[in-house]
Write an enzyme that holds these catalytic residues in place. Sequence first.
Site, PDB file in Angstrom:
ATOM      1  N   ARG A  76      -6.414  -3.570   8.195  1.00  0.00           N
ATOM      2  CA  ARG A  76      -6.478  -2.525   7.163  1.00  0.00           C
ATOM      3  C   ARG A  76      -7.838  -1.821   7.168  1.00  0.00           C
ATOM      4  NH1 ARG A  76      -6.017  -1.902   0.817  1.00  0.00           N
ATOM      5  NH2 ARG A  76      -4.608  -0.116   0.862  1.00  0.00           N
ATOM      6  N   TRP A 118       5.396  -7.982   2.413  1.00  0.00           N
ATOM      7  CA  TRP A 118       6.557  -7.176   2.786  1.00  0.00           C
ATOM      8  C   TRP A 118       7.586  -8.004   3.556  1.00  0.00           C
ATOM      9  CZ3 TRP A 118       1.573  -5.243   2.802  1.00  0.00           C
ATOM     10  CH2 TRP A 118       1.344  -4.035   2.128  1.00  0.00           C
ATOM     11  N   HIS A 128      -8.307   2.174   7.458  1.00  0.00           N
ATOM     12  CA  HIS A 128      -8.980   2.981   6.433  1.00  0.00           C
ATOM     13  C   HIS A 128     -10.263   3.618   6.945  1.00  0.00           C
ATOM     14  CE1 HIS A 128      -6.908   1.658   2.451  1.00  0.00           C
ATOM     15  NE2 HIS A 128      -6.042   1.873   3.415  1.00  0.00           N
ATOM     16  N   HIS A 140       2.977  -2.654   7.926  1.00  0.00           N
ATOM     17  CA  HIS A 140       3.238  -3.424   6.709  1.00  0.00           C
ATOM     18  C   HIS A 140       4.122  -4.653   6.956  1.00  0.00           C
ATOM     19  CE1 HIS A 140       1.949  -0.096   3.656  1.00  0.00           C
ATOM     20  NE2 HIS A 140       0.929  -0.692   4.234  1.00  0.00           N
TER      21      HIS A 140
HETATM   22 FE1  DDH Z   1      -1.112  -0.190   4.041  1.00  0.00          FE
HETATM   23  N1  DDH Z   1      -1.329  -0.849   2.134  1.00  0.00           N
HETATM   24  N2  DDH Z   1      -0.565   1.643   3.340  1.00  0.00           N
HETATM   25  N3  DDH Z   1      -1.054   0.518   5.947  1.00  0.00           N
HETATM   26  N4  DDH Z   1      -1.779  -1.974   4.694  1.00  0.00           N
HETATM   27  C1  DDH Z   1      -1.698  -2.116   1.743  1.00  0.00           C
HETATM   28  C2  DDH Z   1      -1.948  -3.183   2.562  1.00  0.00           C
HETATM   29  C3  DDH Z   1      -1.945  -3.111   3.950  1.00  0.00           C
HETATM   30  C4  DDH Z   1      -0.422   1.991   2.033  1.00  0.00           C
HETATM   31  C5  DDH Z   1      -0.771   1.225   0.922  1.00  0.00           C
HETATM   32  C6  DDH Z   1      -1.153  -0.103   0.998  1.00  0.00           C
HETATM   33  C7  DDH Z   1      -0.685   1.763   6.330  1.00  0.00           C
HETATM   34  C8  DDH Z   1      -0.148   2.736   5.486  1.00  0.00           C
HETATM   35  C9  DDH Z   1      -0.111   2.685   4.106  1.00  0.00           C
HETATM   36  C10 DDH Z   1      -1.923  -2.331   6.023  1.00  0.00           C
HETATM   37  C11 DDH Z   1      -1.888  -1.483   7.117  1.00  0.00           C
HETATM   38  C12 DDH Z   1      -1.500  -0.137   7.073  1.00  0.00           C
HETATM   39  C13 DDH Z   1      -1.760  -2.170   0.308  1.00  0.00           C
HETATM   40  C14 DDH Z   1      -2.138  -3.397  -0.502  1.00  0.00           C
HETATM   41  C15 DDH Z   1      -1.424  -0.932  -0.159  1.00  0.00           C
HETATM   42  C16 DDH Z   1      -1.316  -0.483  -1.607  1.00  0.00           C
HETATM   43  C17 DDH Z   1      -3.658  -3.531  -0.603  1.00  0.00           C
HETATM   44  C18 DDH Z   1      -4.059  -4.748  -1.394  1.00  0.00           C
HETATM   45  O1  DDH Z   1      -3.663  -4.837  -2.570  1.00  0.00           O
HETATM   46  O2  DDH Z   1      -4.752  -5.608  -0.819  1.00  0.00           O
HETATM   47  C19 DDH Z   1       0.153   3.317   1.943  1.00  0.00           C
HETATM   48  C20 DDH Z   1       0.436   4.059   0.657  1.00  0.00           C
HETATM   49  C21 DDH Z   1       0.372   3.723   3.224  1.00  0.00           C
HETATM   50  C22 DDH Z   1       1.013   4.993   3.669  1.00  0.00           C
HETATM   51  O3  DDH Z   1       0.897   5.329   4.858  1.00  0.00           O
HETATM   52  C23 DDH Z   1       1.773   5.747   2.917  1.00  0.00           C
HETATM   53  C24 DDH Z   1      -0.950   1.958   7.732  1.00  0.00           C
HETATM   54  C25 DDH Z   1      -0.700   3.267   8.485  1.00  0.00           C
HETATM   55  C26 DDH Z   1      -1.468   0.764   8.203  1.00  0.00           C
HETATM   56  C27 DDH Z   1      -1.948   0.428   9.579  1.00  0.00           C
HETATM   57  O4  DDH Z   1      -2.590  -0.562   9.788  1.00  0.00           O
HETATM   58  C28 DDH Z   1      -1.647   1.279  10.727  1.00  0.00           C
HETATM   59  C29 DDH Z   1      -2.150  -3.756   6.120  1.00  0.00           C
HETATM   60  C30 DDH Z   1      -2.303  -4.560   7.408  1.00  0.00           C
HETATM   61  C31 DDH Z   1      -2.162  -4.249   4.818  1.00  0.00           C
HETATM   62  C32 DDH Z   1      -2.338  -5.703   4.366  1.00  0.00           C
HETATM   63  C33 DDH Z   1      -3.760  -5.980   3.976  1.00  0.00           C
HETATM   64  C34 DDH Z   1      -3.991  -7.386   3.492  1.00  0.00           C
HETATM   65  O5  DDH Z   1      -5.061  -7.608   2.930  1.00  0.00           O
HETATM   66  O6  DDH Z   1      -3.139  -8.255   3.691  1.00  0.00           O
END
Ligand code: DDH
Length: 292
Positions: A44, A187, A48, A171
């Site tokens: 993540r 998920w 970001h 996810h």
């Molecule tokens: Fe995500 N993400 N993400 N995400 N994401 C969260 C957690 C993780 C959105 C929202 C959230 C991507 C796209 C989107 C990962 C990878 C990727 C969480 C929870 C939210 C909210 C955070 C928390 O509470 O700790 C949204 C909205 C989008 C969107 O595109 C609309 C993408 C593109 C990726 C990627 O990696 C390519 C991952 C991995 C997590 C889990 C993190 C953790 O600590 O476990």
Amino acid sequence: QSGKAATKFTPTKEDYQKVYNRIAELLDEAGDYDDGSFAPVVLRLAWHASGTYDKDTGTGGSNFATMRFEPESLHGANAGLHVARGVMEKIKQEYPWISYGDLWTLGGVAAVQEMAGPKIPWRPGRIDGFASNATPDGRLPDASQGSQHVRDIFYRMGFNDQEIVALIGAHALGRCHSDRSGYEGPWTFSPTTFTNDFYKLLFDEKWVWKKWNGPKQLQDKNTGSLMMLPTDYVLTQDKSFKKYAKAYADDQNLFFKDFAAAFAKLLELGVPPQQFVVAEPWTLNTLEEQKA
Ligand code: DDH
């Protein structure tokens, strides 16, 4: 040695493989943290750090690793990512020659590959920037919104519908934390293994709104232990998104291939091409492959 300039260290592919290996080891040393792995949160961080890119102004992206600085480190979307930055900082102390942008994106590569995901082509060349290189809050997606918002955010980075759907398949990994995003739960049933289960579950389970005081999220009717964000669920509602989500649910190889391409592209956003030290990205080996 006085009067003699230090020779500049030029790292090779082997040196980056060493850094990769160290990251891979540390991802596993998570003890009781979450599901026993730092890989999801490190993935993540890579996303970001890269997803702030705006193709029209050329600002944002992975080049300057500006999440090291306030206020970007405090942006709501980045809540909890201090955990990942902390893990990466240990590596930085051991390999001070690597830039933060290279380190964080390499962390994303290691996270995906070590969790049994596809090989992610990657190459170094990012440089450390300054707080002044940071982008304003609001560039990352808001999980409470619909397909228009998802498109606006990812089109700004230069992605199309197919790439958007492929990227969100990340996810399959990790979970939401109520003390970070407000959302809660994983998920999939295997949040530390990279699979196409995210898409399968989207279509195979019946999703209902969770009854709680937190933000609107869905839960699977069957067990109530899995979750989907509103932005995840739109992948089954929007006609164009649905076509790709269904294809990835039906074919894990296709998902792996498309995810690898889109994720490699994501990790290079905002990096001027001439900064890359090689023309062709490398493929680094997993720890497992190196044992053989
Ligand atoms: Fe995500 N993400 N993400 N995400 N994401 C969260 C957690 C993780 C959105 C929202 C959230 C991507 C796209 C989107 C990962 C990878 C990727 C969480 C929870 C939210 C909210 C955070 C928390 O509470 O700790 C949204 C909205 C989008 C969107 O595109 C609309 C993408 C593109 C990726 C990627 O990696 C390519 C991952 C991995 C997590 C889990 C993190 C953790 O600590 O476990």
